[in-house]
Write an enzyme that holds these catalytic residues in place. Structure first.
Site, PDB file in Angstrom:
ATOM      1  N   ASN A 198      -3.977  -4.524   7.048  1.00 63.68           N
ATOM      2  CA  ASN A 198      -3.331  -3.176   6.222  1.00 63.68           C
ATOM      3  C   ASN A 198      -4.792  -2.251   7.373  1.00 63.68           C
ATOM      4  O   ASN A 198      -5.155  -2.877   8.415  1.00 63.68           O
ATOM      5  CB  ASN A 198      -4.992  -3.286   5.047  1.00 63.68           C
ATOM      6  CG  ASN A 198      -5.782  -4.129   4.530  1.00 63.68           C
ATOM      7  OD1 ASN A 198      -6.701  -3.814   5.826  1.00 63.68           O
ATOM      8  ND2 ASN A 198      -5.665  -5.366   3.373  1.00 63.68           N
ATOM      9  N   SER A 199      -6.199  -1.060   6.864  1.00 67.25           N
ATOM     10  CA  SER A 199      -6.986  -0.705   8.122  1.00 67.25           C
ATOM     11  C   SER A 199      -7.275  -1.625   8.967  1.00 67.25           C
ATOM     12  O   SER A 199      -7.878  -1.365   9.871  1.00 67.25           O
ATOM     13  CB  SER A 199      -7.577   0.149   7.138  1.00 67.25           C
ATOM     14  OG  SER A 199      -8.196  -0.134   6.382  1.00 67.25           O
ATOM     15  N   ASP A 200      -8.466  -1.959   9.047  1.00 62.86           N
ATOM     16  CA  ASP A 200      -8.333  -3.461   9.476  1.00 62.86           C
ATOM     17  C   ASP A 200      -7.933  -4.020  10.775  1.00 62.86           C
ATOM     18  O   ASP A 200      -7.869  -4.442  11.431  1.00 62.86           O
ATOM     19  CB  ASP A 200      -9.138  -4.832   8.672  1.00 62.86           C
ATOM     20  CG  ASP A 200     -10.292  -4.901   7.796  1.00 62.86           C
ATOM     21  OD1 ASP A 200     -10.820  -3.382   7.789  1.00 62.86           O
ATOM     22  OD2 ASP A 200     -10.477  -5.244   6.751  1.00 62.86           O
TER      23      ASP A 200
END
Length: 417
Positions: A198-200
């Site tokens: 995801n965003s990480d």
């Protein structure tokens, strides 16, 4: 670096090129005495001589024009591509469309200039020459960017996507060199690592000096190439894919947004907005790092929704995540799968990851494990990992891999191991 607006101006024709064009016989002069000439000195030329001189001038002009055209013509470079793209033919040329983050294109050549063609009004793209940053194209639109005045010799060039573009597509149209330069092959790296998350993993706002960011500040502060995935791949000299999407979950996205999408629906695709399956026979990663589940559990489910409480969500998550990992295993029977979690995040997310591993190990899968990240500063945009945090996560994964060199070996994955 030459400015991009000079792309239409051709470099001056070198005298060495003109000499090359004029070498050899350019006209068949008749043997013996030429009409109108005496003792090898020109007198008033006769008709035959005048005709021959006209032919010579025409041939010399044609040779010069041919040389000039050869100097100005462009030769496409053979490409090495990292990340997921969808290739199409634009006339006689290939074009590569991309949406997934972290995509990169590489080539090599001998010469002193190279041209980069893109059509992208959404992303920031970094150009590197010989491994060093040369330029950043910020939402450039359709351009041909020239890089000139390089020292003669061998050079490498790389174009890499820095930003995230969930709702739009960019297009790379190739690297080109003058016809008198030499294209060189660029071989794929022997190691491959795939990152799914995801965003990480995107590197969401990782360059920000503040947790509070406007949309523009977030855009400028996101650099996927400085996220922990590419850092790990660089340490081991590996090609990589960053198959990540900010806010995505396994069965529930952050705060329940866009319920029609999930990683299970997006993962098979070459592009987010086109249900065309991604295929690449040359992609067989030895290691797959998966960081999913954080968005499924935050914020907590609301009453009256699909799940009555967090426990019901956890039960469905465990089943769906195990099924996703089994499909991933089916596509990559010999890969080592490493799940990564943040130890201080939601308890259900950590428990769901542990449950998925138990399910696959019960199947007899011995090439799967879990790595837990320590507490991070999360000083990037909207409380996301900073550059320092990404270095911490990269170091954790690097240490795990370095301690297990057998991960790179293709090994039959069955219950007898």
């Amino acid at each position: 670096m030459e400015p991009a607006h000079e792309k239409g101006r051709a470099p001056p024709l070198r005298m060495s090129q003109m000499r090359y064009a004029w070498r050899g016989r350019v006209a068949a002069w008749p043997r013996g005495r030429v009409a109108g000439m005496s003792h090898g000195f020109a007198a008033e030329p006769g008709n035959h001589t005048r005709n021959l001189m006209k032919q010579l001038k025409a041939l010399l002009l044609a040779a010069a024009l041919a040389s000039s055209a050869g100097a100005f013509a462009r030769t496409p470079l053979p490409l090495h591509i990292g990340g997921r793209v969808a290739a199409t033919m634009e006339g006689e040329r290939s074009a590569y469309h991309y949406q997934w983050p972290g995509v990169y294109f590489e080539a090599a050549f001998e010469g002193s200039e190279v041209y980069v063609r893109v059509a992208d009004d959404t992303n920031r793209l970094r150009i590197l020459v010989d491994g060093r940053p040369n330029a950043v194209l910020d939402r450039p639109g359709t351009v041909e960017h020239r890089i000139g005045n390089l020292p003669e010799g061998r050079h490498t060039i790389r174009l890499e996507k820095l930003t995230e573009s969930q709702d739009s597509t960019g297009t790379f149209e190739g690297f080109y060199i003058p016809a008198l330069s030499k294209a060189l092959p660029t071989d794929p790296r022997p190691r491959q690592i795939e990152f799914i998350g995801n965003s990480d993993m995107v590197g969401y706002g990782n360059n920000s000096a503040s947790r509070e960011c406007t949309d523009e500040e977030l855009f400028l502060a996101t650099d996927t190439q400085q996220a922990y995935g590419p850092l790990v791949a660089d340490r081991f000299g590996a090609d990589y894919q960053i198959n990540a999407y900010s806010g995505i979950g396994v069965i529930r996205n952050y705060d329940g947004m866009r319920p029609e999408l999930s990683m299970t629906t997006l993962y098979p695709r070459a592009l987010f907005d086109a249900p065309v399956a991604y295929r690449n026979d040359g992609w067989a990663p030895q290691l797959i790092v998966v960081g999913l589940g954080g968005n499924d559990f935050v914020p907590a489910v609301k009453s009256g929704g699909r799940w009555k409480d967090q426990q019901a969500l956890l039960k469905d998550f465990e089943l769906a995540y195990a099924a996703f990992l089994r499909r991933l295993r089916g596509r990559n029977p010999d890969a080592f799968i490493l799940l990564v979690v943040l130890e201080t995040f939601d308890a259900g997310y950590v428990a769901g990851n542990r449950s998925a591993i138990r399910a696959l190990r019960k199947d007899g899968d011995r090439r799967i494990d879990l790595l837990t990240y320590p507490q991070l500063e999360n000083t990037g945009c909207h409380w996301h990992p900073s550059l320092k945090d990404h270095r911490v996560m990269a170091d954790q994964v690097i240490a795990y891999i370095a301690a297990r060199p057998e991960l790179w070996q293709a090994t039959s994955n069955d219950a007898s191991r």
